[in-house]
Scaffold this motif. Structure first.
Motif, PDB file in Angstrom:
ATOM      1  N   SER A 281      85.441 -25.737 -14.007  1.00 56.05           N
ATOM      2  CA  SER A 281      86.742 -26.547 -15.036  1.00 56.05           C
ATOM      3  C   SER A 281      87.227 -26.281 -13.518  1.00 56.05           C
ATOM      4  O   SER A 281      87.383 -26.519 -12.345  1.00 56.05           O
ATOM      5  CB  SER A 281      86.532 -25.839 -16.152  1.00 56.05           C
ATOM      6  OG  SER A 281      87.765 -26.954 -16.608  1.00 56.05           O
ATOM      7  N   LEU A 282      88.543 -25.585 -14.425  1.00 52.00           N
ATOM      8  CA  LEU A 282      89.220 -25.446 -13.007  1.00 52.00           C
ATOM      9  C   LEU A 282      89.438 -23.336 -12.472  1.00 52.00           C
ATOM     10  O   LEU A 282      88.811 -22.638 -13.160  1.00 52.00           O
ATOM     11  CB  LEU A 282      90.625 -24.315 -13.681  1.00 52.00           C
ATOM     12  CG  LEU A 282      91.467 -25.696 -13.867  1.00 52.00           C
ATOM     13  CD1 LEU A 282      93.156 -25.337 -14.613  1.00 52.00           C
ATOM     14  CD2 LEU A 282      91.698 -26.776 -12.819  1.00 52.00           C
ATOM     15  N   GLY A 283      87.671 -24.016 -11.331  1.00 50.47           N
ATOM     16  CA  GLY A 283      86.926 -22.687 -10.914  1.00 50.47           C
ATOM     17  C   GLY A 283      85.781 -22.891 -11.157  1.00 50.47           C
ATOM     18  O   GLY A 283      85.332 -24.111 -12.023  1.00 50.47           O
ATOM     19  N   LEU A 284      84.821 -21.609 -11.361  1.00 54.30           N
ATOM     20  CA  LEU A 284      82.769 -21.626 -11.321  1.00 54.30           C
ATOM     21  C   LEU A 284      82.764 -20.674 -12.733  1.00 54.30           C
ATOM     22  O   LEU A 284      83.706 -19.323 -13.029  1.00 54.30           O
ATOM     23  CB  LEU A 284      82.557 -20.822 -10.279  1.00 54.30           C
ATOM     24  CG  LEU A 284      80.492 -21.411 -11.005  1.00 54.30           C
ATOM     25  CD1 LEU A 284      80.014 -21.850 -10.693  1.00 54.30           C
ATOM     26  CD2 LEU A 284      80.502 -20.219  -9.372  1.00 54.30           C
ATOM     27  N   PHE A 285      82.613 -21.141 -14.016  1.00 56.24           N
ATOM     28  CA  PHE A 285      82.390 -20.551 -15.300  1.00 56.24           C
ATOM     29  C   PHE A 285      80.798 -20.587 -14.631  1.00 56.24           C
ATOM     30  O   PHE A 285      79.934 -21.365 -14.899  1.00 56.24           O
ATOM     31  CB  PHE A 285      83.427 -21.072 -15.853  1.00 56.24           C
ATOM     32  CG  PHE A 285      84.748 -21.012 -15.870  1.00 56.24           C
ATOM     33  CD1 PHE A 285      85.369 -19.728 -16.514  1.00 56.24           C
ATOM     34  CD2 PHE A 285      85.272 -22.179 -14.819  1.00 56.24           C
ATOM     35  CE1 PHE A 285      86.619 -19.788 -16.044  1.00 56.24           C
ATOM     36  CE2 PHE A 285      86.676 -22.264 -15.189  1.00 56.24           C
ATOM     37  CZ  PHE A 285      87.425 -20.792 -15.806  1.00 56.24           C
ATOM     38  N   ALA A 286      79.911 -19.274 -15.877  1.00 52.65           N
ATOM     39  CA  ALA A 286      79.121 -19.360 -16.240  1.00 52.65           C
ATOM     40  C   ALA A 286      79.420 -18.705 -17.379  1.00 52.65           C
ATOM     41  O   ALA A 286      80.068 -18.163 -17.721  1.00 52.65           O
ATOM     42  CB  ALA A 286      78.823 -17.386 -15.751  1.00 52.65           C
TER      43      ALA A 286
END
Ligand code: CTP
Ligand code: MG
Length: 553
Positions: free
Chosen positions: A87-92
């Motif tokens: 999204s605005l960066g990588l998320f887990a």
């Protein structure tokens, strides 16, 4: 990576929520029924909610090693499922097998020094302690897609389909919410619930609308409501003896004012302390007061309401209709997509038809087939048992909730025919005198002069399409007639379209004669392929970060 790929490939579409595996594409053609017991809406909601409570959201650096990350987290307990997304960066999104693991993880999590307002949420950041030591393994995470496919890809896939019915199924498969997206929606509600619980311990934040009714398209908004009813149910008052104890509460002049006050403080709370909540707007004077905000980490545009049990009930009703016959969702998705492509619906509030109204129109149309494909709401009420009884604010919202008690339809009409007949039916509907009513499943006299009248199924004095202007309705009628005519031409075996030339449903999503009249001369001079591309671009969902964008409201 392999483990992640396996987990991801195991994730079916949201249709799995009704207890069925992904339908083979052809299965939806005639609504061929399977015998797998289907889950009730409340069961799905409870399962998903419980799953979300065992889940955390972690912002990760891009060079994270998936294997090491999972190993690190599993110190706190077994991990059931996880996936990454951008999204605005990588998320887990990481789902533990047990809820206690989340507590253990939080206990081992650092509160940053700069945190002026400490808040122990389930939204965390992963920092690499020894950045130099990590890159031995190349960045390896596979990010799951949370947005609809590009219009180009959609068009190509539709053109490669074998029949119009196949195209409708393809559209559904491409646009429906994925398993991961559904998880992320429930998780977002669960995270918002943690914030609201600061004010109202034991409150519940429930998703409703297209996120849960199985008609949601990737990128649609996230409707949620703050449910305070459970708080009252937590105590079992002792009624024996001469005394009765009651909680002291502050009295407010009306329920509406109470709702406005509650949403106002929750809005402030989200704005000041809600991790990742931005662009908070309080829209408290609307008929249904709400707080609108962007949840940056998930990318969802959220609408939070309170005291909205009826809307949850109508989501349950749509879920039930969607699960009764596999043709319903395919038809609804195509009609919604067609309406969006011709700007009949919009992300800006106004005199446009909404997706909710279009869904009601499809349900009504399917109730009018012979034999009917969907039962009327009255007949679903007749099938209800004592435990299904439900009255909300004086409105009778009773209907059978066990899907397995409803006889499947004997109607075997193919999707292609249904789509054409839908356009023909509404192209010739007497909107000037009739109202659409899924409770009775037949036209009723319009109780007022609004151009389009669709009765709210539970608050029967309300018109869900009160906002629609005469000119928007006329545009709908004109386009419906034109689309019926186009499908009729296809059916009559006219000249076969050139390879890669949009046909069938794909052709219906292109600019119509009517649309092109309103295009500027400059646009008309552009090559056809470019016009097709830009129009199909409009099918794409709105930018979820835009604070004013909510589909069709
Ligand atoms: N709703 C209603 N009456 C309306 C509008 C909305 O009862 N006039 C309820 C419906 O239950 C609807 C929900 O509020 O499903 C959410 O509204 P909205 O977001 O506009 O519709 P969705 O069904 O969620 O569709 P979309 O994908 O366009 O968001
Ligand atoms: Mg919605």
């Amino acid at each position: 990576r392999l483990a992640a790929a396996r987990l991801l490939s195991g994730a079916g579409p949201v249709a799995a929520d009704v207890g069925r595996e992904e339908q083979p594409l052809r299965g939806a053609e005639t609504g061929s029924e399977d015998k797998t017991p289907k889950k009730r809406f409340s069961e799905v909601q409870e399962e998903r909610r419980e799953q979300a409570q065992r889940t955390v959201l972690i912002h990760c650096p891009h060079k994270v090693s998936e294997k090491k990350f999972l190993k690190y987290l599993s110190q706190h307990g077994a991990i059931n499922n996880h996936f990454f997304y951008e999204s605005l960066g990588l998320f887990a999104v990481v789902e533990f097998a047990r809820k206690e693991s989340v507590g253990s993880l939080q206990s081992g999590t650092l509160m940053p020094h700069e945190a002026a307002i400490p808040f122990r949420s389930r939204f965390l950041s992963l920092k690499l302690k020894n950045a130099g030591g990590q890159p031995s393994e190349p960045p390896s995470v596979r990010a799951s897609q949370q947005l609809p496919p590009s219009s180009q890809r959609l068009l190509e896939r539709l053109c490669r389909a074998e029949s119009v019915g196949d195209q409708l199924d393809t559209l559904l498969q491409e646009l429906q919410l994925t398993e991961e997206n559904v998880r992320l929606r429930y998780l977002t509600c669960s995270l918002i619930e943690d914030v609201a619980a600061a004010y109202f311990p034991d409150c519940t934040v429930r998703p409703f609308g297209s996120s849960v009714n199985t008609f949601g398209k990737l990128g649609c908004d996230l409707d949620m409501f703050l449910d305070l009813d459970e708080i009252g149910k937590r105590s079992t008052p002792k009624t024996v003896g001469n005394f009765l104890l009651e909680f002291q509460v502050k009295n407010v002049p009306s329920e509406r004012i109470a709702t406005q006050k509650i949403l106002s403080v929750i809005g402030e709370c989200l704005d000041h302390f809600g991790p990742g909540c931005v662009g908070v707007q309080k829209i408290l004077n609307a008929r249904c007061p709400l707080v609108r905000f962007s949840h940056q980490a998930s990318g969802f545009q959220c609408d939070l309401t309170a005291n909205n049990r009826i809307a949850l009930k109508s989501s349950e009703l749509l879920y039930l209709y969607g699960a009764l016959d596999s043709r319903v969702r395919a038809l609804v998705f195509s009609v919604r997509c067609w309406a969006r492509a011709h700007s009949l619906t919009s992300s800006i509030p106004g005199a446009w038809i909404t997706n909710f109204s279009l869904t009601m129109m499809v349900i009504f149309f399917l109730q009018r087939r012979s034999p009917p494909i969907l039962p009327t709401l009255e007949s679903l009420k007749a099938l209800a048992s004592a435990e299904d009884k439900c009255v909300i604010e004086g409105n009778n919202c009773t209907f059978v909730r066990d899907l397995n008690k409803i006889q499947p339809s004997r109607n075997t009409e193919p999707l292609e025919l249904l789509l054409k007949e839908f356009f023909e039916y509404f192209g010739n509907f007497a909107f000037n005198k009739n109202s659409i009513n899924i409770r009775q499943g037949r036209e009723q006299n319009k109780p007022d002069s609004s151009p389009l009248h669709i009765q709210n199924p539970f608050e029967t004095s309300l018109n869900i399409s009160r906002n629609v202007s005469q000119s928007q309705l006329q545009k709908f009628v004109d386009l419906a007639r034109e689309s019926a005519w186009l499908l009729q031409q296809d059916g009559e075996g006219g000249p076969a379209p050139a390879p890669r030339q949009p046909w069938g449903l794909a052709a219906l999503l292109l600019p119509s004669v009517r649309d092109s009249r309103s295009l500027s001369k400059k646009q008309n001079r552009r090559p056809a392929s470019e016009r097709v591309k830009s129009l199909l671009e409009s099918i794409k969902e709105h930018n979820p970060d835009s604070p004013t964008a909510t589909d069709g409201k």
